[in-house]
Design an enzyme around this catalytic site. Structure first.
Site, PDB file in Angstrom:
ATOM      1  N   TYR A  59      -5.306 -14.723  14.354  1.00  0.00           N
ATOM      2  CA  TYR A  59      -4.087 -14.713  13.525  1.00  0.00           C
ATOM      3  C   TYR A  59      -3.661 -16.147  13.209  1.00  0.00           C
ATOM      4  O   TYR A  59      -3.444 -16.505  12.041  1.00  0.00           O
ATOM      5  CB  TYR A  59      -2.944 -13.960  14.216  1.00  0.00           C
ATOM      6  CG  TYR A  59      -1.660 -14.044  13.424  1.00  0.00           C
ATOM      7  CD1 TYR A  59      -1.560 -13.428  12.178  1.00  0.00           C
ATOM      8  CD2 TYR A  59      -0.566 -14.776  13.887  1.00  0.00           C
ATOM      9  CE1 TYR A  59      -0.395 -13.525  11.421  1.00  0.00           C
ATOM     10  CE2 TYR A  59       0.599 -14.876  13.139  1.00  0.00           C
ATOM     11  CZ  TYR A  59       0.676 -14.253  11.906  1.00  0.00           C
ATOM     12  OH  TYR A  59       1.823 -14.365  11.156  1.00  0.00           O
ATOM     13  N   VAL A  75      -4.217  -5.702  -0.754  1.00  0.00           N
ATOM     14  CA  VAL A  75      -4.741  -7.054  -1.018  1.00  0.00           C
ATOM     15  C   VAL A  75      -6.164  -7.250  -0.493  1.00  0.00           C
ATOM     16  O   VAL A  75      -6.720  -8.341  -0.618  1.00  0.00           O
ATOM     17  CB  VAL A  75      -3.809  -8.176  -0.489  1.00  0.00           C
ATOM     18  CG1 VAL A  75      -2.464  -8.150  -1.164  1.00  0.00           C
ATOM     19  CG2 VAL A  75      -3.681  -8.132   1.031  1.00  0.00           C
ATOM     20  N   ARG A  97       0.824  -1.217   0.000  1.00  0.00           N
ATOM     21  CA  ARG A  97       0.000   0.000   0.000  1.00  0.00           C
ATOM     22  C   ARG A  97       0.853   1.260   0.000  1.00  0.00           C
ATOM     23  O   ARG A  97       0.423   2.297  -0.453  1.00  0.00           O
ATOM     24  CB  ARG A  97      -0.933  -0.006   1.222  1.00  0.00           C
ATOM     25  CG  ARG A  97      -2.027  -1.054   1.147  1.00  0.00           C
ATOM     26  CD  ARG A  97      -2.691  -1.240   2.495  1.00  0.00           C
ATOM     27  NE  ARG A  97      -1.718  -1.675   3.502  1.00  0.00           N
ATOM     28  CZ  ARG A  97      -2.027  -1.941   4.762  1.00  0.00           C
ATOM     29  NH1 ARG A  97      -3.261  -1.826   5.173  1.00  0.00           N
ATOM     30  NH2 ARG A  97      -1.075  -2.326   5.601  1.00  0.00           N
TER      31      ARG A  97
HETATM   32  P1  NDP Z   1       5.871  -6.591   8.017  1.00  0.00           P
HETATM   33  O1  NDP Z   1       4.829  -5.920   8.856  1.00  0.00           O
HETATM   34  O2  NDP Z   1       7.275  -6.128   8.123  1.00  0.00           O
HETATM   35  O3  NDP Z   1       5.448  -6.542   6.479  1.00  0.00           O
HETATM   36  C1  NDP Z   1       4.131  -6.822   6.103  1.00  0.00           C
HETATM   37  C2  NDP Z   1       3.934  -6.455   4.652  1.00  0.00           C
HETATM   38  O4  NDP Z   1       2.566  -6.775   4.310  1.00  0.00           O
HETATM   39  C3  NDP Z   1       4.154  -4.981   4.387  1.00  0.00           C
HETATM   40  O5  NDP Z   1       4.880  -4.842   3.189  1.00  0.00           O
HETATM   41  C4  NDP Z   1       2.754  -4.428   4.209  1.00  0.00           C
HETATM   42  O6  NDP Z   1       2.740  -3.410   3.209  1.00  0.00           O
HETATM   43  C5  NDP Z   1       2.013  -5.653   3.665  1.00  0.00           C
HETATM   44  N1  NDP Z   1       0.574  -5.560   3.895  1.00  0.00           N
HETATM   45  C6  NDP Z   1      -0.101  -5.589   5.057  1.00  0.00           C
HETATM   46  N2  NDP Z   1      -1.408  -5.408   4.836  1.00  0.00           N
HETATM   47  C7  NDP Z   1      -1.564  -5.243   3.500  1.00  0.00           C
HETATM   48  C8  NDP Z   1      -2.661  -4.988   2.641  1.00  0.00           C
HETATM   49  N3  NDP Z   1      -3.921  -4.853   3.087  1.00  0.00           N
HETATM   50  N4  NDP Z   1      -2.444  -4.884   1.313  1.00  0.00           N
HETATM   51  C9  NDP Z   1      -1.190  -5.001   0.835  1.00  0.00           C
HETATM   52  N5  NDP Z   1      -0.110  -5.225   1.564  1.00  0.00           N
HETATM   53  C10 NDP Z   1      -0.295  -5.340   2.898  1.00  0.00           C
HETATM   54  O7  NDP Z   1       5.741  -8.152   8.379  1.00  0.00           O
HETATM   55  P2  NDP Z   1       6.659  -9.419   8.012  1.00  0.00           P
HETATM   56  O8  NDP Z   1       7.544  -9.123   6.888  1.00  0.00           O
HETATM   57  O9  NDP Z   1       7.247  -9.923   9.272  1.00  0.00           O
HETATM   58  O10 NDP Z   1       5.534 -10.460   7.588  1.00  0.00           O
HETATM   59  C11 NDP Z   1       5.357 -10.899   6.266  1.00  0.00           C
HETATM   60  C12 NDP Z   1       4.485 -12.154   6.288  1.00  0.00           C
HETATM   61  O11 NDP Z   1       5.125 -13.164   7.060  1.00  0.00           O
HETATM   62  C13 NDP Z   1       3.113 -11.975   6.913  1.00  0.00           C
HETATM   63  O12 NDP Z   1       2.183 -12.743   6.182  1.00  0.00           O
HETATM   64  C14 NDP Z   1       3.273 -12.526   8.318  1.00  0.00           C
HETATM   65  O13 NDP Z   1       2.070 -12.989   8.848  1.00  0.00           O
HETATM   66  C15 NDP Z   1       4.237 -13.652   8.053  1.00  0.00           C
HETATM   67  N6  NDP Z   1       5.027 -14.094   9.188  1.00  0.00           N
HETATM   68  C16 NDP Z   1       5.787 -13.205   9.949  1.00  0.00           C
HETATM   69  C17 NDP Z   1       6.541 -13.668  11.017  1.00  0.00           C
HETATM   70  C18 NDP Z   1       7.323 -12.765  11.886  1.00  0.00           C
HETATM   71  O14 NDP Z   1       7.641 -13.158  13.035  1.00  0.00           O
HETATM   72  N7  NDP Z   1       7.723 -11.587  11.442  1.00  0.00           N
HETATM   73  C19 NDP Z   1       6.598 -15.107  11.323  1.00  0.00           C
HETATM   74  C20 NDP Z   1       5.773 -15.932  10.488  1.00  0.00           C
HETATM   75  C21 NDP Z   1       5.043 -15.445   9.457  1.00  0.00           C
HETATM   76  P3  NDP Z   1       1.929  -2.032   3.298  1.00  0.00           P
HETATM   77  O15 NDP Z   1       1.714  -1.716   4.754  1.00  0.00           O
HETATM   78  O16 NDP Z   1       2.795  -1.053   2.595  1.00  0.00           O
HETATM   79  O17 NDP Z   1       0.663  -2.300   2.565  1.00  0.00           O
HETATM   80  C1  8X3 Z   2       4.504 -14.897  13.468  1.00  0.00           C
HETATM   81  C2  8X3 Z   2       5.066 -15.872  14.427  1.00  0.00           C
HETATM   82  O1  8X3 Z   2       4.787 -16.872  16.759  1.00  0.00           O
HETATM   83  O2  8X3 Z   2       4.486 -14.467  16.517  1.00  0.00           O
HETATM   84  O3  8X3 Z   2       3.659 -15.521  12.579  1.00  0.00           O
HETATM   85  O4  8X3 Z   2       2.822 -15.981  15.717  1.00  0.00           O
HETATM   86  S1  8X3 Z   2       4.234 -15.798  15.919  1.00  0.00           S
END
Ligand code: NDP
Ligand code: 8X3
Length: 250
Positions: free
Chosen positions: A148, A56, A33
């Site tokens: 979540y 998304v 976004r």
């Molecule tokens: P961040 O918050 O750093 O990044 C999240 C990204 O998702 C941003 O680029 C944000 O972009 C985008 N996003 C969120 N909502 C929307 C939307 N409505 N439309 C488009 N883009 C969106 O998180 P992470 O990089 O850590 O996480 C990435 C993925 O990995 C997620 O699916 C998360 O659930 C998963 N994950 C993360 C873990 C962690 O511990 N960090 C562990 C396991 C899984 P913008 O705001 O610019 O739209």
């Molecule tokens: C992110 C990992 O353990 O914070 O998906 O849910 S946890």
């Protein structure tokens, strides 16, 4: 070399994945976004990176995107469903229904709609790879993980079912399920408090976005007849806990 669409490329994993895949020689469409973040990435990575503002949760924009891309970017070989978020760590009974809906709209509907939008051209060419970010939260329950974790359980089963539907094609499907991972905005978004977010990682050596990018790069390097269905990854400092018991008797 492939054309790869990464959702959520403005921060964390998505940004690291985009940078790594361009270094690997691919062309990357990065979405999110925040237009200014995408533009900065464009400046950094040059013309191998195509910025596309995409929320998304915007059904109409998702449906239009495959045909609105510039002609030489339209054949998307690899889709990486990375955009996602957690909101809150409260128990179910204390959680905000609006936060739950946002997680479902983003992590469930967003993944489903973007995948559905790019599947037809993959089927047509009998070629493609779809990767989606799940989480250990989709497998292991923890207090405050409620919706979540449930969205990530949905992702895992959706991807397994997708694999089954794609049997007989050359299209691959993998879920990447990380545990504790720092260096992203995940906890800042979830806790809405930067100090509390920093405390999540205090004294730990968590996974980092580059570890996820490395995994994606490795998956793409595998021969086309190999499908890794799912990868669960944690930092060495993390392991699954036990079951909880409340003792109310002498
Ligand atoms: P961040 O918050 O750093 O990044 C999240 C990204 O998702 C941003 O680029 C944000 O972009 C985008 N996003 C969120 N909502 C929307 C939307 N409505 N439309 C488009 N883009 C969106 O998180 P992470 O990089 O850590 O996480 C990435 C993925 O990995 C997620 O699916 C998360 O659930 C998963 N994950 C993360 C873990 C962690 O511990 N960090 C562990 C396991 C899984 P913008 O705001 O610019 O739209
Ligand atoms: C992110 C990992 O353990 O914070 O998906 O849910 S946890």
């Amino acid at each position: 070399m492939a054309v790869i669409l990464v959702t959520g490329a403005t921060a964390g994993f998505g940004r690291a994945i985009a940078v790594r895949l361009v270094k690997d020689g691919h062309r990357v469409i990065g979405t999110g976004r925040r237009a200014e973040r995408l533009e900065a990435l464009h400046q950094e990575l040059g013309d191998a990176f195509l910025p596309q503002v995409l929320d998304v949760t915007d059904t109409a924009r998702i449906a239009a995107l495959p045909t609105e891309l510039p002609a030489d970017w339209r054949q998307v070989d690899v889709l990486i469903n990375n955009a996602g978020l957690a909101l809150g760590v409260g128990k179910a009974q204390d959680s905000d229904l609006k936060d739950w809906k946002t997680m479902i709209d983003t992590n469930v509907s967003g993944v489903v709609e973007v995948t559905r939008a790019f599947l037809p051209q993959m089927i047509e060419r009998n070629q493609g790879y779809i990767m989606t970010l799940g989480s250990i939260a989709g497998t292991y329950p923890y207090q405050g993980g409620n919706v979540y974790g449930a969205t990530k359980a949905f992702v895992a089963q959706f991807m397994r079912n997708l694999r089954t539907d794609l049997l007989g094609t050359r299209i691959r499907a993998s879920t990447i399920e990380p545990g504790l991972c720092g260096g992203s905005e995940f906890s800042n978004v979830r806790l809405r408090d930067n100090q509390k977010a920093a405390d999540v990682y205090k004294g730990t050596e968590p996974l980092m976005p580059d570890d996820i990018a490395e995994t994606v790069s490795w998956l793409l390097s595998l021969p086309p007849h190999v499908n890794v269905n799912a990868i669960e990854m944690m930092p060495v400092c993390q392991a699954a806990g036990g079951l909880a018991v409340v003792r109310t008797r002498e």
